[in-house]
Scaffold this active site. Structure first.
Site, mmCIF file in Angstrom:
data_model
loop_
_atom_site.group_PDB
_atom_site.id
_atom_site.type_symbol
_atom_site.label_atom_id
_atom_site.label_comp_id
_atom_site.label_asym_id
_atom_site.label_seq_id
_atom_site.Cartn_x
_atom_site.Cartn_y
_atom_site.Cartn_z
ATOM 1 N N HIS A 117 0.795 -1.353 -0.068
ATOM 2 C CA HIS A 117 0.050 -0.027 -0.052
ATOM 3 C C HIS A 117 0.814 1.324 0.006
ATOM 4 O O HIS A 117 0.200 2.389 0.179
ATOM 5 C CB HIS A 117 -0.881 -0.107 1.234
ATOM 6 C CG HIS A 117 -2.162 0.907 0.973
ATOM 7 N ND1 HIS A 117 -2.370 1.945 1.896
ATOM 8 C CD2 HIS A 117 -3.201 0.500 0.037
ATOM 9 C CE1 HIS A 117 -3.784 2.348 1.573
ATOM 10 N NE2 HIS A 117 -4.023 1.779 0.347
ATOM 11 N N LYS B 80 2.769 4.439 -1.163
ATOM 12 C CA LYS B 80 2.690 5.427 -2.473
ATOM 13 C C LYS B 80 3.846 6.460 -2.297
ATOM 14 O O LYS B 80 3.658 7.622 -1.874
ATOM 15 C CB LYS B 80 1.408 6.315 -2.289
ATOM 16 C CG LYS B 80 0.197 5.417 -2.221
ATOM 17 C CD LYS B 80 -0.933 5.831 -1.874
ATOM 18 C CE LYS B 80 -2.170 5.028 -1.453
ATOM 19 N NZ LYS B 80 -1.983 4.509 -0.167
ATOM 20 N N ASP C 42 16.187 10.198 -9.102
ATOM 21 C CA ASP C 42 17.753 10.293 -9.208
ATOM 22 C C ASP C 42 18.315 10.171 -7.879
ATOM 23 O O ASP C 42 19.549 10.677 -7.516
ATOM 24 C CB ASP C 42 17.928 11.688 -9.723
ATOM 25 C CG ASP C 42 17.766 11.816 -11.138
ATOM 26 O OD1 ASP C 42 17.903 11.023 -11.831
ATOM 27 O OD2 ASP C 42 17.331 12.854 -11.599
#
Length: 235
Positions: free
Chosen positions: A175, A177, A182
């Site tokens: 779950h 996010k 870079d």
């Protein structure tokens, strides 16, 4: 890159001695500060340090070489953090602010994107990821095994394009996010990478290049990348 040869020579001396003396620390710091310290320079400096350590590491000298590597990476990150302006940015939805910030980061990425998200169904993000990948930016994606099969999921398109994807294959949900750009900037928050998440839901994103925070996210991504299995297209 002009800095590579003197950096290689310096690292050879450091790893040959098995320790980073005060004099060597000062010399390495001055060498790095003299460079135009762009993100790709940081990444290359880290790569050289890891390559040098790996070529010298064996069962008899693991501890001193590993200790040297940790000190060298610490110096690189210290110079980087002192030379790059601090970034702290937030965005909110509904509206397209969260998506706009994400797309801006993707367009500006030079070397790598590590993505760990529950689902991707926004075609604008899919297109931006493919454009970024075609610029020869390294992309890795971790996502939830169940959400891949949802209507509108873009994961299959990304796998078909050659982007490596790993999934959790567990009863629980993957779950997270967040994404790391870079290896020096992280985007995180409640925002799902979907049209509804961008235009209808009450969501947020936060962007920072604080090296301590980015390092924690990078370690979590690398841990999950090792733990989870590769997703393969159905035959």
């Amino acid at each position: 890159m002009k800095f590579e040869e003197p950096l290689k020579q310096h690292l050879e001396r450091v790893f040959r001695d098995g320790q980073v003396s005060r004099r060597e620390r000062k010399a390495l710091t001055e060498l790095l500060e003299a460079c135009q310290f762009r993100p790709e320079t940081l990444i290359r400096a880290r790569e050289l340090a890891f390559q040098m350590a790996e070529s010298r590491m064996n069962a008899h000298n693991f501890a001193p070489v590993h200790r040297c590597l940790e000190e060298v990476i610490q110096i690189i990150e210290m110079v980087w953090s002192s030379s790059v302006p601090s970034v702290a940015r937030v965005g909110f939805s509904p509206a397209n602010e969260c998506a706009a910030i994400l797309l801006e980061l993707l367009f500006g990425t030079q070397s790598s994107v590590d993505i760990c998200v529950f689902t991707i169904t926004d075609d604008r993000i899919r297109k931006a990821l493919l454009d970024t990948f075609h610029r020869r930016v390294s992309i890795r994606i971790i996502t939830d095994d169940e959400k891949i099969h949802d209507r509108g999921s873009d994961i299959l398109h990304l796998v078909e394009a050659g982007i490596p994807v790993k999934v959790d294959y567990t009863e629980e949900h993957m779950h997270h996010k967040f994404a790391i750009f870079d290896r020096h900037t992280v985007l995180t928050g409640s925002y799902n990478w979907t049209r509804s998440g961008a235009q209808h839901n009450y969501e947020n994103v936060l962007v920072t290049n604080d090296r301590r925070i980015v390092s924690r996210y990078q370690k979590e991504f690398d841990r999950l990348w090792k733990r989870f299995g590769a997703f393969r297209l159905p035959e």
